[in-house]
Scaffold this active site. Structure first.
Site, mmCIF file in Angstrom:
data_model
loop_
_atom_site.group_PDB
_atom_site.id
_atom_site.type_symbol
_atom_site.label_atom_id
_atom_site.label_comp_id
_atom_site.label_asym_id
_atom_site.label_seq_id
_atom_site.Cartn_x
_atom_site.Cartn_y
_atom_site.Cartn_z
ATOM 1 N N LYS A 9 0.826 -1.204 0.000
ATOM 2 C CA LYS A 9 0.000 0.000 0.000
ATOM 3 C C LYS A 9 0.869 1.266 0.000
ATOM 4 O O LYS A 9 2.079 1.192 0.199
ATOM 5 C CB LYS A 9 -0.938 -0.042 1.218
ATOM 6 C CG LYS A 9 -1.952 -1.206 1.164
ATOM 7 C CD LYS A 9 -2.896 -1.169 2.362
ATOM 8 C CE LYS A 9 -3.939 -2.293 2.273
ATOM 9 N NZ LYS A 9 -4.916 -2.226 3.403
ATOM 10 N N TYR A 49 -12.351 -2.750 -3.396
ATOM 11 C CA TYR A 49 -12.852 -2.809 -2.018
ATOM 12 C C TYR A 49 -14.381 -2.737 -1.952
ATOM 13 O O TYR A 49 -14.927 -2.354 -0.928
ATOM 14 C CB TYR A 49 -12.216 -1.696 -1.191
ATOM 15 C CG TYR A 49 -10.818 -2.030 -0.689
ATOM 16 C CD1 TYR A 49 -10.590 -3.161 0.109
ATOM 17 C CD2 TYR A 49 -9.730 -1.217 -0.988
ATOM 18 C CE1 TYR A 49 -9.318 -3.473 0.572
ATOM 19 C CE2 TYR A 49 -8.447 -1.518 -0.516
ATOM 20 C CZ TYR A 49 -8.256 -2.647 0.266
ATOM 21 O OH TYR A 49 -6.992 -2.953 0.743
ATOM 22 N N PHE A 57 -15.313 3.103 7.243
ATOM 23 C CA PHE A 57 -13.932 3.408 6.846
ATOM 24 C C PHE A 57 -13.718 3.405 5.334
ATOM 25 O O PHE A 57 -12.631 3.741 4.861
ATOM 26 C CB PHE A 57 -12.949 2.423 7.517
ATOM 27 C CG PHE A 57 -13.168 0.965 7.186
ATOM 28 C CD1 PHE A 57 -12.692 0.413 6.005
ATOM 29 C CD2 PHE A 57 -13.854 0.138 8.068
ATOM 30 C CE1 PHE A 57 -12.885 -0.928 5.695
ATOM 31 C CE2 PHE A 57 -14.063 -1.211 7.769
ATOM 32 C CZ PHE A 57 -13.576 -1.740 6.574
ATOM 33 N N ARG A 85 -1.306 -14.529 3.775
ATOM 34 C CA ARG A 85 -2.169 -13.923 4.802
ATOM 35 C C ARG A 85 -1.558 -14.103 6.186
ATOM 36 O O ARG A 85 -1.593 -13.200 7.008
ATOM 37 C CB ARG A 85 -3.578 -14.564 4.780
ATOM 38 C CG ARG A 85 -4.433 -14.207 3.588
ATOM 39 C CD ARG A 85 -4.995 -12.820 3.602
ATOM 40 N NE ARG A 85 -5.898 -12.533 4.699
ATOM 41 C CZ ARG A 85 -6.619 -11.414 4.781
ATOM 42 N NH1 ARG A 85 -6.559 -10.502 3.815
ATOM 43 N NH2 ARG A 85 -7.397 -11.193 5.807
ATOM 44 N N THR A 91 -5.369 -7.572 10.705
ATOM 45 C CA THR A 91 -5.642 -6.342 9.956
ATOM 46 C C THR A 91 -5.037 -5.088 10.607
ATOM 47 O O THR A 91 -4.430 -4.274 9.920
ATOM 48 C CB THR A 91 -7.169 -6.154 9.797
ATOM 49 O OG1 THR A 91 -7.676 -7.282 9.084
ATOM 50 C CG2 THR A 91 -7.504 -4.892 9.037
ATOM 51 N N ARG A 102 2.609 -6.793 9.262
ATOM 52 C CA ARG A 102 1.891 -5.704 9.930
ATOM 53 C C ARG A 102 2.342 -5.566 11.388
ATOM 54 O O ARG A 102 2.388 -4.462 11.930
ATOM 55 C CB ARG A 102 0.386 -5.951 9.849
ATOM 56 C CG ARG A 102 -0.181 -5.695 8.442
ATOM 57 C CD ARG A 102 -1.550 -6.300 8.295
ATOM 58 N NE ARG A 102 -2.250 -5.864 7.091
ATOM 59 C CZ ARG A 102 -3.389 -6.407 6.675
ATOM 60 N NH1 ARG A 102 -3.943 -7.400 7.345
ATOM 61 N NH2 ARG A 102 -3.964 -5.955 5.573
ATOM 62 N N ASN A 112 -2.038 0.019 7.059
ATOM 63 C CA ASN A 112 -1.532 -1.285 7.508
ATOM 64 C C ASN A 112 -0.697 -1.987 6.439
ATOM 65 O O ASN A 112 -0.592 -3.208 6.419
ATOM 66 C CB ASN A 112 -2.684 -2.156 8.009
ATOM 67 C CG ASN A 112 -3.697 -2.444 6.920
ATOM 68 O OD1 ASN A 112 -3.548 -1.971 5.788
ATOM 69 N ND2 ASN A 112 -4.705 -3.224 7.238
ATOM 70 N N HIS A 115 -2.057 -5.447 1.351
ATOM 71 C CA HIS A 115 -3.286 -6.194 1.064
ATOM 72 C C HIS A 115 -2.909 -7.568 0.532
ATOM 73 O O HIS A 115 -1.941 -7.695 -0.218
ATOM 74 C CB HIS A 115 -4.126 -5.474 -0.007
ATOM 75 C CG HIS A 115 -5.207 -6.361 -0.569
ATOM 76 N ND1 HIS A 115 -6.412 -6.553 0.075
ATOM 77 C CD2 HIS A 115 -5.228 -7.175 -1.660
ATOM 78 C CE1 HIS A 115 -7.136 -7.430 -0.628
ATOM 79 N NE2 HIS A 115 -6.444 -7.820 -1.683
ATOM 80 N N GLU A 126 -9.198 -10.556 -8.048
ATOM 81 C CA GLU A 126 -8.272 -9.432 -7.861
ATOM 82 C C GLU A 126 -7.111 -9.472 -8.856
ATOM 83 O O GLU A 126 -6.663 -8.434 -9.328
ATOM 84 C CB GLU A 126 -7.762 -9.432 -6.409
ATOM 85 C CG GLU A 126 -8.889 -9.136 -5.418
ATOM 86 C CD GLU A 126 -8.491 -9.345 -3.955
ATOM 87 O OE1 GLU A 126 -7.326 -9.714 -3.688
ATOM 88 O OE2 GLU A 126 -9.360 -9.149 -3.080
HETATM 89 P P1 IDP Z 1 -7.664 -7.171 5.514
HETATM 90 O O1 IDP Z 1 -6.890 -6.149 4.724
HETATM 91 O O2 IDP Z 1 -6.865 -7.696 6.678
HETATM 92 O O3 IDP Z 1 -8.263 -8.254 4.667
HETATM 93 P P2 IDP Z 1 -10.345 -6.026 5.697
HETATM 94 O O4 IDP Z 1 -11.275 -6.243 6.844
HETATM 95 O O5 IDP Z 1 -10.661 -6.727 4.411
HETATM 96 O O6 IDP Z 1 -8.879 -6.362 6.203
HETATM 97 O O7 IDP Z 1 -10.292 -4.458 5.453
HETATM 98 C C1 IDP Z 1 -9.708 -3.933 4.286
HETATM 99 C C2 IDP Z 1 -8.851 -2.744 4.658
HETATM 100 O O8 IDP Z 1 -9.677 -1.701 5.178
HETATM 101 C C3 IDP Z 1 -7.839 -3.008 5.784
HETATM 102 O O9 IDP Z 1 -6.647 -3.615 5.310
HETATM 103 C C4 IDP Z 1 -7.606 -1.620 6.334
HETATM 104 O O10 IDP Z 1 -6.711 -0.871 5.501
HETATM 105 C C5 IDP Z 1 -8.999 -1.000 6.208
HETATM 106 N N1 IDP Z 1 -9.777 -1.157 7.438
HETATM 107 C C6 IDP Z 1 -10.446 -2.253 7.858
HETATM 108 N N2 IDP Z 1 -11.080 -2.049 9.018
HETATM 109 C C7 IDP Z 1 -10.798 -0.767 9.347
HETATM 110 C C8 IDP Z 1 -11.186 0.054 10.455
HETATM 111 O O11 IDP Z 1 -11.909 -0.358 11.368
HETATM 112 N N3 IDP Z 1 -10.681 1.317 10.466
HETATM 113 C C9 IDP Z 1 -9.884 1.805 9.478
HETATM 114 N N4 IDP Z 1 -9.515 1.067 8.409
HETATM 115 C C10 IDP Z 1 -9.962 -0.206 8.355
HETATM 116 MG MG MG Z 2 -9.820 -8.231 3.228
#
Ligand code: IDP
Ligand code: MG
Length: 156
Positions: A9, A49, A57, A85, A91, A102, A112, A115, A126
């Site tokens: 990212k 997304y 968010f 993963r 996350t 992370r 974070n 992806h 994707e």
């Molecule tokens: P992942 O990237 O671990 O699969 P997801 O739940 O799919 O997590 O969320 C996608 C992305 O959205 C996360 O990587 C993060 O950048 C952002 N994100 C997810 N939950 C939050 C939140 O509660 N606050 C802010 N950003 C979030």
């Molecule tokens: Mg995800």
């Protein structure tokens, strides 16, 4: 063999830690079969997304992902989706275990770093979003003979 879609990212690119992250995947034995430095368009970020469209968010996430270049990778290997993963960690940087990407490189919840596709269906979708046909290469990696046990005819 699975292929997964990884995005380093904007924070990873801006902080100059792309190499350290790619090195982890290479050390693990995953093969880089696609790589592209690109600035994600609004449309592509929204589509990528779209499952999170209703989440609070989402607007910030799309803004972040389009704010600066990213490094998009296609990584191949035995159980590559699950392996990547687990190497990424949870996350939120604040919750991710030490030893994960992370967990070791960030404390933010939204910035974070990385992806990774979370299922074979997501990976297929994707990879098509980010790579044109022919941009993911089936190249022979000589080291595979030592990364995998090929005695049975298929990688073990
Ligand atoms: P992942 O990237 O671990 O699969 P997801 O739940 O799919 O997590 O969320 C996608 C992305 O959205 C996360 O990587 C993060 O950048 C952002 N994100 C997810 N939950 C939050 C939140 O509660 N606050 C802010 N950003 C979030
Ligand atoms: Mg995800």
């Amino acid at each position: 063999m699975e292929t997964t879609l990884i995005i380093l990212k904007p924070d990873a690119v801006q902080r100059g830690i792309m190499g350290q992250i790619v090195t982890r995947f290479e050390n693990k034995g995953l093969q880089v079969v696609g790589a592209k430095l690109t600035k994600i368009s609004q449309q592509l970020a929204e589509t990528h997304y779209e499952a999170h469209k209703a989440r609070p968010f989402y607007p910030g996430l799309v803004k972040f992902m389009t704010s600066s270049p990213v490094l998009v990778l296609a990584l191949r290997g035995n159980k590559a989706i699950e392996v990547a993963r687990s190497m990424m960690g949870a996350t939120f940087g604040s919750k991710a275990a030490a030893g994960t990407i992370r967990g070791d490189f960030g404390v933010s919840n939204s910035f974070n770093l990385i992806h990774g596709s979370d299922s074979p269906e997501a990976a297929e979708r994707e990879l098509k979003l980010f790579f044109a046909p022919g941009d993911v290469l089936d190249w022979h990696r000589a080291a595979d003979a030592w990364v995998y046990d090929l005695a049975g005819g298929k990688p073990e």
